[in-house]
Design a protein around this motif. Structure first.
Motif, short mmCIF file in Angstrom:
data_model
loop_
_atom_site.label_atom_id
_atom_site.label_comp_id
_atom_site.label_asym_id
_atom_site.label_seq_id
_atom_site.Cartn_x
_atom_site.Cartn_y
_atom_site.Cartn_z
N PRO A 10 9.58 -117.74 6.02
CA PRO A 10 10.61 -117.93 6.50
C PRO A 10 11.58 -118.61 5.42
O PRO A 10 12.56 -119.82 6.02
CB PRO A 10 10.19 -119.21 7.44
CG PRO A 10 9.24 -119.90 7.39
CD PRO A 10 8.09 -119.08 5.85
N ALA A 14 13.30 -113.55 1.73
CA ALA A 14 11.40 -113.30 1.27
C ALA A 14 10.77 -112.54 2.30
O ALA A 14 11.18 -112.25 3.26
CB ALA A 14 10.91 -114.60 2.14
N PRO A 16 8.30 -110.02 4.43
CA PRO A 16 7.15 -110.61 4.98
C PRO A 16 6.41 -109.77 5.23
O PRO A 16 6.45 -108.90 4.08
CB PRO A 16 8.56 -110.24 6.55
CG PRO A 16 9.14 -109.39 6.43
CD PRO A 16 9.78 -109.87 4.93
N VAL A 19 6.85 -105.41 7.17
CA VAL A 19 8.16 -105.33 7.29
C VAL A 19 8.83 -104.06 8.82
O VAL A 19 7.93 -102.53 8.30
CB VAL A 19 9.28 -104.57 6.30
CG1 VAL A 19 10.88 -104.82 6.14
CG2 VAL A 19 9.41 -105.73 4.65
N VAL A 20 9.02 -104.55 10.04
CA VAL A 20 9.46 -103.14 11.14
C VAL A 20 10.69 -103.54 10.82
O VAL A 20 11.64 -104.22 10.85
CB VAL A 20 8.65 -104.30 11.87
CG1 VAL A 20 7.17 -104.60 12.16
CG2 VAL A 20 8.82 -105.09 12.46
N ARG A 22 12.69 -100.85 10.64
CA ARG A 22 13.48 -100.52 9.60
C ARG A 22 14.24 -99.25 9.07
O ARG A 22 14.09 -98.75 8.14
CB ARG A 22 13.79 -101.94 8.52
CG ARG A 22 14.29 -103.31 9.04
CD ARG A 22 15.61 -103.37 9.65
NE ARG A 22 15.68 -104.46 10.15
CZ ARG A 22 16.30 -104.82 11.42
NH1 ARG A 22 16.34 -103.81 12.03
NH2 ARG A 22 15.92 -106.38 11.22
N ARG A 51 23.47 -113.39 9.84
CA ARG A 51 22.80 -113.97 8.99
C ARG A 51 21.11 -114.10 9.15
O ARG A 51 21.06 -114.20 11.11
CB ARG A 51 23.25 -115.45 9.15
CG ARG A 51 24.33 -115.03 8.35
CD ARG A 51 24.27 -116.26 6.35
NE ARG A 51 25.64 -116.02 6.19
CZ ARG A 51 25.54 -115.81 5.22
NH1 ARG A 51 24.62 -114.81 4.44
NH2 ARG A 51 27.12 -115.24 4.65
N GLY A 52 20.02 -113.30 8.75
CA GLY A 52 18.90 -113.82 8.90
C GLY A 52 18.39 -112.55 9.92
O GLY A 52 16.98 -112.39 9.81
N GLY A 54 17.54 -109.71 7.75
CA GLY A 54 17.02 -108.90 7.03
C GLY A 54 17.57 -108.04 6.14
O GLY A 54 16.95 -107.41 5.79
N LYS A 55 18.53 -108.43 6.03
CA LYS A 55 19.59 -107.31 4.80
C LYS A 55 19.70 -107.66 3.85
O LYS A 55 18.76 -105.77 3.28
CB LYS A 55 20.97 -108.02 5.38
CG LYS A 55 22.01 -108.21 6.49
CD LYS A 55 22.82 -107.87 6.64
CE LYS A 55 23.48 -109.52 6.56
NZ LYS A 55 22.47 -110.26 6.90
N LEU A 236 14.84 -107.27 16.45
CA LEU A 236 14.09 -106.41 16.68
C LEU A 236 13.94 -105.75 17.76
O LEU A 236 13.86 -106.89 19.17
CB LEU A 236 12.01 -106.92 15.57
CG LEU A 236 12.89 -107.33 14.24
CD1 LEU A 236 11.92 -107.87 14.14
CD2 LEU A 236 13.14 -105.61 13.68
N GLN A 276 9.92 -115.64 11.84
CA GLN A 276 9.24 -116.45 10.85
C GLN A 276 8.94 -117.87 11.04
O GLN A 276 7.80 -118.30 10.57
CB GLN A 276 9.78 -116.09 9.06
CG GLN A 276 10.01 -114.00 9.20
CD GLN A 276 8.61 -113.04 9.16
OE1 GLN A 276 7.88 -114.14 8.89
NE2 GLN A 276 8.47 -112.16 9.67
N1 LIG Z 1 11.86 -105.86 9.20
C1 LIG Z 1 11.91 -107.66 9.05
N2 LIG Z 1 10.61 -107.88 9.98
C2 LIG Z 1 10.15 -109.07 10.04
N3 LIG Z 1 10.77 -110.39 9.27
C3 LIG Z 1 11.56 -109.79 8.75
C4 LIG Z 1 11.88 -109.06 8.67
N4 LIG Z 1 13.00 -108.97 7.44
C5 LIG Z 1 13.35 -109.86 7.27
N5 LIG Z 1 12.42 -110.57 7.76
C6 LIG Z 1 13.14 -112.42 7.37
O1 LIG Z 1 13.60 -112.28 7.90
C7 LIG Z 1 13.83 -113.52 7.52
C8 LIG Z 1 15.59 -113.40 6.80
O2 LIG Z 1 15.36 -112.43 6.07
P1 LIG Z 1 16.52 -112.20 5.10
O3 LIG Z 1 17.21 -110.48 4.63
O4 LIG Z 1 17.20 -112.85 3.34
O5 LIG Z 1 18.43 -111.95 6.17
P2 LIG Z 1 19.33 -111.81 5.69
O6 LIG Z 1 20.21 -110.97 4.48
O7 LIG Z 1 19.99 -110.78 7.09
O8 LIG Z 1 20.61 -112.97 5.33
C9 LIG Z 1 13.52 -114.35 6.13
O9 LIG Z 1 12.30 -115.31 6.58
C10 LIG Z 1 12.14 -112.49 6.17
O10 LIG Z 1 11.49 -112.84 5.73
#
Ligand SMILES: Nc1ncnc2c1ncn2[C@@H]1O[C@H](COP(=O)(O)OP(=O)(O)O)[C@@H](O)[C@H]1O
Ligand SMILES: [Mg+2]
Length: 406
Positions: A10, A14, A16, A19-20, A22, A51-52, A54-55, A236, A276
Motif C-alpha cells: 500500500p 510500489a 505489487p 500486476v493485473v 494492464r 490517483r491510486g 497504478g500509473k 480493475l 493493497q
Molecule cells: N495492476 C495493479 N494491481 C494491483 N495493485 C496495483 C496495480 N497497480 C498499482 N497497484 C497498487 O496500487 C497503488 C497505487 O499505485 P500507483 O502506481 O502509485 O498509482 P498512481 O500512480 O496511479 O497514483 C500501489 O499501492 C500499488 O502497489
C-alpha cells in the motif's frame, strides 16, 4: 498473520507482487519499442487515471521492459518547476543518458556532437558553465541555446536521438505526474518528439498523469493527437480485482473464501491502491486460512482509518477553509462530476465568485475537469471521505472585497 510476510504494497508506486489488468498497455508498449527499432513510427501513449489506480507502477513496468530491450530510459517526475529548473532537470537526466549510451572514452562523433549540444543547452540556465564543466567538449554554439524552449529541446532531443541510433539503441522518456508540467514545457516536449518521429529516430515519450492532461491547444494539440494515445486506466474488473487480492496471499499459502473476496472487492471498488490497503489490513487481522467474510468485516475499520489518516488527509490538509468547503459541497452532491454552478449553489455563492477556488483545486491536483463546466475528484472515494471528515458544510464568511460598505 506474520507481519513480516505481509505481501501487500500500500505505497505510492510500489510494485505489487502481481500486476493485473494492464496487459493491453504492456502489449502496446512492446509494440511501440519494436516498431521504433525497425524504423517504423507508432503512436506513443500518455496514461491517464485517478490517483491510486497504478500509473506509476505501470510506468515502472514500462521501464523494466525498456531496459530488457536495451533501451536507455530517461525518467522524469514532473513538478511545477519554473523553466530554468525544468531545463536543469533535463540536462542532468540527458547527461546520464549520454554516459549510459557509452563511456566518455569511447564517444564517437555523434556522441560528442550530442554532448556539445547539451553543453550549449546548459548555458541557457547556467551561464557560468559550472554544471557542464565535466562534459569537456566544446559547446555547439548556436544549438539548443536560443532560450526558446521548444527549439532548444528539439535540437537537444534530435542530437541525442542521432547519437543513440548510431549505437543501435533507443531512448524512451518516461514522465510521471505529467499534468504538473507547465503548458510551454509540455508543448516543447511534444514538439521535440514530433521532430524525432519525422526523422524516424528511436526516441519516444511515454507519460502518465491525471485525466485533465489531454487538454492542449493549437499546434501542440494537433501534434499530440497524432503522436499519442491517451489510454485511461482505472478500476480493475471483478476478476482482476479478486486476483489482485487473493494471489499475493496464496503465494504465502493463505486463501480467501469466495464470500470474503466478493466483500473485499465491494469495499475497495476495485481500485488498486485500496486493494493493497485492505489486503494489508486483512493480513493483520487474519489468524487462519481461509480468510472469511467476517475477517474482512473486522479489517474494514482499520482500513478506513488508515486511508482517512493518510491518503485522504494529506490532500485535505493542504486546502484552505474555503477550498475545503468547496470539496465538501461537491462531496455532498456525490462522486460523479459536478457542475460549477451546482456546487456554488450548495454554498450560497455564484460560480463566478468561486471560480478562483475551483481553479486552485484543479491546480493542486485535487480536481480535474472531465468536460467543460464540470469538475470531479482526482481521488477515488473522496466524496465519502469528505463527508466523514466534515459532517456539515460550513462556508467561511465572505471576505470583504476591499470596497467597504459603510
Ligand atoms: N495492476 C495493479 N494491481 C494491483 N495493485 C496495483 C496495480 N497497480 C498499482 N497497484 C497498487 O496500487 C497503488 C497505487 O499505485 P500507483 O502506481 O502509485 O498509482 P498512481 O500512480 O496511479 O497514483 C500501489 O499501492 C500499488 O502497489
Ligand atoms: Mg503515481
Amino acid at each position: 498473520m506474520d507481519p513480516l510476510l505481509n505481501p501487500y504494497t500500500p505505497n505510492a508506486g510500489a510494485k505489487p507482487p502481481i500486476v493485473v489488468g494492464r496487459d493491453d498497455q504492456l502489449a502496446n508498449f512492446d509494440l511501440l519499442l519494436a516498431r521504433l527499432v525497425r524504423g517504423r513510427t507508432e503512436q506513443s501513449m500518455i496514461i491517464t487515471g485517478l490517483r491510486g489506480v497504478g500509473k506509476t507502477v505501470l510506468l515502472g513496468q514500462f521501464r523494466s521492459k525498456a531496459l530488457a530491450a536495451n533501451w536507455v530510459t530517461v525518467e522524469i517526475e514532473a513538478s511545477k518547476h519554473e523553466e530554468d529548473a525544468f531545463r536543469r532537470d533535463l540536462f542532468f537526466k540527458i547527461r546520464s543518458a549520454l554516459f549510459e549510451l557509452s563511456p566518455k572514452a569511447r564517444w564517437d562523433d555523434r556522441l560528442r556532437r550530442a554532448a556539445s549540444v547539451l553543453k550549449s543547452f546548459s548555458f541557457t540556465f547556467d551561464p557560468s558553465g559550472s554544471v557542464s564543466a565535466s562534459l569537456d567538449v566544446e559547446a555547439a554554439d548556436g544549438s539548443a541555446d536560443s532560450h526558446v524552449l521548444s527549439m532548444d529541446l528539439t535540437e537537444l532531443v534530435l542530437a541525442i536521438g542521432e547519437a543513440a541510433s548510431t549505437r543501435d539503441r533507443g531512448i524512451v522518456f518516461l514522465i510521471d505526474e505529467i499534468q504538473f508540467l507547465q503548458r510551454p514545457q509540455l508543448e516543447a516536449l511534444i514538439t521535440a518528439i514530433h521532430k524525432t518521429v519525422q526523422r524516424t529516430l528511436p526516441v519516444t515519450l511515454v507519460g502518465a498523469g491525471l485525466p485533465q492532461i489531454a487538454e492542449l491547444a493549437g499546434d501542440a494539440k494537433s501534434y499530440a493527437e497524432r503522436l499519442f494515445k491517451f489510454p485511461q486506466i482505472g478500476v480493475l474488473n471483478s476478476q482482476d480485482a479478486q486476483t489482485a487480492i487473493s494471489r499475493p496471499a496464496s503465494e504465502e499459502n493463505v486463501e480467501f473464501t469466495p464470500e470474503a473476496l466478493a466483500l473485499a472487492e465491494e469495499i475497495t471498488g476495485g481500485y488498486p491502491y485500496f486493494i493493497q490497503e485492505l489486503g494489508s489490513a486483512i493480513w493483520s487481522v487474519a489468524e487462519t486460512s481461509p480468510v472469511t467474510k467476517q475477517v474482512v468485516q473486522e479489517a474494514e475499520p482499520a482500513y478506513v482509518a488508515k486511508l482517512d489518516a493518510s491518503f485522504f488527509r494529506v490532500r485535505l490538509d493542504r486546502a484552505t477553509p474555503l477550498q475545503s468547503a468547496y470539496l465538501r459541497a461537491m462531496g455532498g452532491l456525490g462522486p460523479q462530476p459536478q457542475k460549477a454552478s451546482d456546487v456554488a449553489a450548495q454554498m450560497g455563492r455564484t460560480s463566478e465568485n468561486l471560480a478562483p477556488t475551483r481553479a486552485e483545486l484543479i491546480n493542486m491536483g485535487l480536481l480535474y475537469t472531465p468536460e467543460h463546466g464540470y469538475a470531479a475528484f482526482t481521488v477515488p472515494h473522496f466524496d465519502k471521505f469528505i463527508l466523514r471528515a466534515m459532517p456539515t458544510l460550513e462556508v467561511p464568511e465572505k471576505r470583504n472585497s476591499g470596497r467597504k460598505a459603510r
